[in-house]
Scaffold this motif. Structure first.
Motif, PDB file in Angstrom:
ATOM      1  N   PRO A   1      13.752  29.463  -2.588  1.00  0.00           N
ATOM      2  CA  PRO A   1      13.394  29.787  -1.120  1.00  0.00           C
ATOM      3  C   PRO A   1      12.518  30.987  -1.133  1.00  0.00           C
ATOM      4  CG  PRO A   1      15.821  29.808  -1.720  1.00  0.00           C
ATOM      5  CD  PRO A   1      15.125  29.719  -3.091  1.00  0.00           C
ATOM      6  N   ASN A   2      12.606  31.681  -2.069  1.00  0.00           N
ATOM      7  CA  ASN A   2      11.655  32.980  -2.011  1.00  0.00           C
ATOM      8  C   ASN A   2      11.638  33.587  -3.438  1.00  0.00           C
ATOM      9  OD1 ASN A   2      13.806  34.895  -2.053  1.00  0.00           O
ATOM     10  ND2 ASN A   2      14.334  34.227  -0.192  1.00  0.00           N
ATOM     11  N   SER A   3      10.691  34.446  -3.530  1.00  0.00           N
ATOM     12  CA  SER A   3      10.457  35.159  -5.179  1.00  0.00           C
ATOM     13  C   SER A   3      11.391  36.394  -5.139  1.00  0.00           C
ATOM     14  CB  SER A   3       8.949  35.345  -5.332  1.00  0.00           C
ATOM     15  OG  SER A   3       8.655  36.330  -4.462  1.00  0.00           O
ATOM     16  N   ASP A   4      12.637  36.087  -5.039  1.00  0.00           N
ATOM     17  CA  ASP A   4      13.786  36.785  -5.178  1.00  0.00           C
ATOM     18  C   ASP A   4      13.890  37.504  -6.440  1.00  0.00           C
ATOM     19  OD1 ASP A   4      16.149  38.354  -5.799  1.00  0.00           O
ATOM     20  OD2 ASP A   4      17.110  37.021  -4.361  1.00  0.00           O
ATOM     21  N   SER A   5      13.198  38.713  -6.778  1.00  0.00           N
ATOM     22  CA  SER A   5      13.354  39.399  -8.197  1.00  0.00           C
ATOM     23  C   SER A   5      14.597  39.615  -8.836  1.00  0.00           C
ATOM     24  CB  SER A   5      12.507  40.690  -8.149  1.00  0.00           C
ATOM     25  OG  SER A   5      13.030  41.720  -7.562  1.00  0.00           O
ATOM     26  N   VAL A   6      15.507  39.918  -7.963  1.00  0.00           N
ATOM     27  CA  VAL A   6      17.075  40.467  -8.525  1.00  0.00           C
ATOM     28  C   VAL A   6      17.674  38.923  -9.068  1.00  0.00           C
ATOM     29  CG1 VAL A   6      19.233  41.014  -8.207  1.00  0.00           C
ATOM     30  CG2 VAL A   6      17.352  42.176  -7.049  1.00  0.00           C
ATOM     31  N   PHE A   7      17.403  37.874  -8.297  1.00  0.00           N
ATOM     32  CA  PHE A   7      17.882  36.598  -8.585  1.00  0.00           C
ATOM     33  C   PHE A   7      17.335  36.141 -10.055  1.00  0.00           C
ATOM     34  CE2 PHE A   7      17.302  32.178  -8.919  1.00  0.00           C
ATOM     35  CZ  PHE A   7      18.744  31.683  -8.669  1.00  0.00           C
ATOM     36  N   LEU A   8      15.787  36.347 -10.027  1.00  0.00           N
ATOM     37  CA  LEU A   8      15.175  35.844 -11.148  1.00  0.00           C
ATOM     38  C   LEU A   8      15.538  36.519 -12.309  1.00  0.00           C
ATOM     39  CD1 LEU A   8      11.602  35.092  -9.350  1.00  0.00           C
ATOM     40  CD2 LEU A   8      13.111  33.522 -10.556  1.00  0.00           C
TER      41      LEU A   8
ATOM     42  N   GLU B   1      -3.628  37.774  -6.965  1.00  0.00           N
ATOM     43  CA  GLU B   1      -3.163  39.302  -6.748  1.00  0.00           C
ATOM     44  C   GLU B   1      -1.922  39.601  -6.104  1.00  0.00           C
ATOM     45  OE1 GLU B   1      -6.272  40.914  -3.991  1.00  0.00           O
ATOM     46  OE2 GLU B   1      -7.129  41.720  -5.754  1.00  0.00           O
ATOM     47  N   SER B   2      -1.546  38.868  -5.181  1.00  0.00           N
ATOM     48  CA  SER B   2       0.097  39.025  -4.928  1.00  0.00           C
ATOM     49  C   SER B   2       0.732  38.404  -5.919  1.00  0.00           C
ATOM     50  CB  SER B   2       0.302  38.081  -3.586  1.00  0.00           C
ATOM     51  OG  SER B   2      -0.024  36.717  -4.124  1.00  0.00           O
ATOM     52  N   LEU B   3       2.192  38.556  -5.863  1.00  0.00           N
ATOM     53  CA  LEU B   3       3.136  38.061  -6.992  1.00  0.00           C
ATOM     54  C   LEU B   3       3.111  36.555  -6.808  1.00  0.00           C
ATOM     55  CD1 LEU B   3       4.875  38.814  -9.306  1.00  0.00           C
ATOM     56  CD2 LEU B   3       6.787  38.896  -7.609  1.00  0.00           C
ATOM     57  N   GLY B   4       2.039  35.717  -7.146  1.00  0.00           N
ATOM     58  CA  GLY B   4       1.964  34.433  -6.932  1.00  0.00           C
ATOM     59  C   GLY B   4       2.755  33.572  -8.092  1.00  0.00           C
ATOM     60  N   GLU B   5       2.610  32.424  -7.699  1.00  0.00           N
ATOM     61  CA  GLU B   5       3.332  31.292  -8.524  1.00  0.00           C
ATOM     62  C   GLU B   5       3.209  31.724 -10.430  1.00  0.00           C
ATOM     63  OE1 GLU B   5       3.824  26.707  -9.629  1.00  0.00           O
ATOM     64  OE2 GLU B   5       1.908  27.500  -8.720  1.00  0.00           O
TER      65      GLU B   5
END
Lengths: 332, 332
Positions: free
Chosen positions: B99-106, B3-7
């Protein structure tokens, strides 16, 4: 050109030496060029199967892990992906980020890695090393007949759901070791976490018998849900049919269920097959000395939300709430 | 299940969407199963070419880098390895530690990555993500005819040595940016460091014309030495024939030489070919709009120690001492 123990010397010393000398009809050109060259079968239905996994310290293993176990497991989880496709391992690449060129670490890491690689005649064909936090990326290459490959999207309503081996040991070991709450059976479970056996031979034997398969890395419910989603079906599992690893015998029943349904890291295979294949699957199981257990069946979807239904020990379907506890490992 | 923005959601969201929809006759099965399935040519001389590179923050790029440039370059250096073999890019896998699911980076990372991937119709077929220090591991797969593949061990005495493009810009940019000593021409050089052009088309055009090739990642002298070692030959280079990138025009002559001979990261191709091929190589150069310059020749080995001899601007062979300064990048 390099005089110090530079990058190239490192690879050469610890890995290339062990990789060379091992010839393979599938590897035309191994370590030492810009690319490796791999020969695939000229059989028109043959396909190259590829999988990649990244292992990071603090996430997949901890600083105090035995380097040989790290090397072994980094390859094992990749071979497990090939097994889940029914593919035959052929070769792999290894990219390593290391804080320093620690020769004891490298020697032990290589020992664990090649112990498994040699068992499957899976050849190291290339790699890369760099300075940085300990990270291991392995890409494995195998071969499989596309007409028989065990795909996640091939489960059909009416089929049986099976699992190899016994579940829950790796979950117990993780819990005992890393949550600092030792449980009975921990020692027995530990080996399963550190040295999972990729079910390569079983996966290959399922070609033509099973339709869909997946390896259990995130947990039974989470992984089976991937098959259900990809195949647009519902999977019904019966909790008391799920084979429990003996290390779980003395832990409370709720934890037994948790470790079996959500523990992850067991690297057994879950697969779907027509009921007409039962006898043949038992024969494979007997031949390979690995249990296979019918743990449920595949159904037509009853709702958009439902992927997996688990019947608990009281013969009741677990609530969505309960199942959520068992949804498996999420990296973020 | 997640449910979360998982892998899985992460991969799906930022990468799989861009990867799907792009069909390819070489990719039987892309992202979403245990393995991807790749079809290789049934032509008996065809081989799968494989290369892997690991990119780590603080080593290959720095925190302040534009994520789109990181995505672009992580794939570019892998495509450059295929180019150095003469192989045609087909597909790649991507393993990411974040390090984290940084959406801007991705989002930006994916934009840079797919800009290049789509240019070469090189399909993302699988991957892995995990939480950890920013590390990128790409494994690229291509196809090449084994009878023509440009191998490091195929240089022959008497052949010409060539290089594509102009050298030294990336070395200048690294020096200016990361040693904190800005030099004239830095701005012009920067683009070459951030967005190297893998010489894929040139590599393919060299099949049948050149024998050996390598891409320049560690520096001209260091990389040419790999050809010399693998081919058991000596390579003689003439410093004033080496094509200099225009960004180096205003830096001192000693630094010009340093950046051209040892700068690394230029990702041009160095290759060896019979002198009878000169006209054809010039024709390829003209057709592809990319300079190719004859910078030396291959000789029979005169001593066990000698791999590369460079004639300096005074027509003297550089001393071993001087050459050592130019031996290129060592990761440890």
């Amino acid at each position: 050109v390099a005089e110090s123990l530079g990058e190239f010397a490192l690879i050469q010393h610890y890995f290339a030496q062990q990789a060379q000398g091992k010839t393979s009809p599938f590897v035309t050109l191994g370590i030492g060029d810009d690319c490796a060259l791999l020969r695939s079968s000229v059989e028109p239905a043959s396909r190259i199967a590829i999988s990649t996994d990244l292992f990071a310290q603090g996430r997949h293993f901890f600083q105090d892990c035995n380097p040989a176990d790290i090397g072994y497991k980094a390859l094992a989880v990749n071979l497990s992906d090939l097994a889940a496709m029914g593919a035959t391992p052929r070769a792999f690449t290894l990219a390593l980020s290391l804080p320093n060129s620690d020769s004891v670490f490298l020697q032990e890491f290589a020992r664990g890695l090649f112990e498994l690689a040699n068992q499957y005649e899976c050849r190291l064909i290339g790699g890369d090393t760099t300075k940085g936090p300990l990270t291991i990326c392995i890409t494995v290459l195998g071969e499989v007949n596309v007409l028989q490959a065990l795909r996640r999207d091939a489960a059909m309503p009416g089929q049986d759901v099976w699992v190899t081996g016994e579940l829950g040991a790796a979950g117990l070991a993780v819990f005992s070791t890393y949550e600092g709450r030792p449980l009975a059976g921990e020692h027995l479970a530990q080996q399963r976490l550190l040295r999972p056996q990729p079910r390569v031979a079983f996966g290959q034997a399922l070609l033509g018998l099973a339709s869909a398969a997946i390896d259990l890395s995130d947990g039974l419910v989470a992984d089976i849900a991937h098959i259900a989603t990809a195949s647009h079906v519902e999977v019904h599992l019966v909790a008391n049919q799920i084979p429990m690893h003996p290390s779980l015998r003395d832990v409370p029943i709720d934890q037994q269920l948790r470790f079996m349904l959500a523990g992850g890291d067991d690297y057994e295979l879950a697969f779907c097959a027509d009921s007409s294949q039962r006898e043949q699957i038992h024969a494979v199981s007997k031949r390979l000395g690995l249990n296979a257990t019918n743990i449920g069946h595949v159904q037509v979807k009853t709702s958009d939300q439902t992927q997996v239904v688990v019947t608990d020990l009281n013969h009741q379907a677990m609530s969505a709430q309960t199942l959520k506890k068992y949804r498996g490992y999420e990296h973020f």
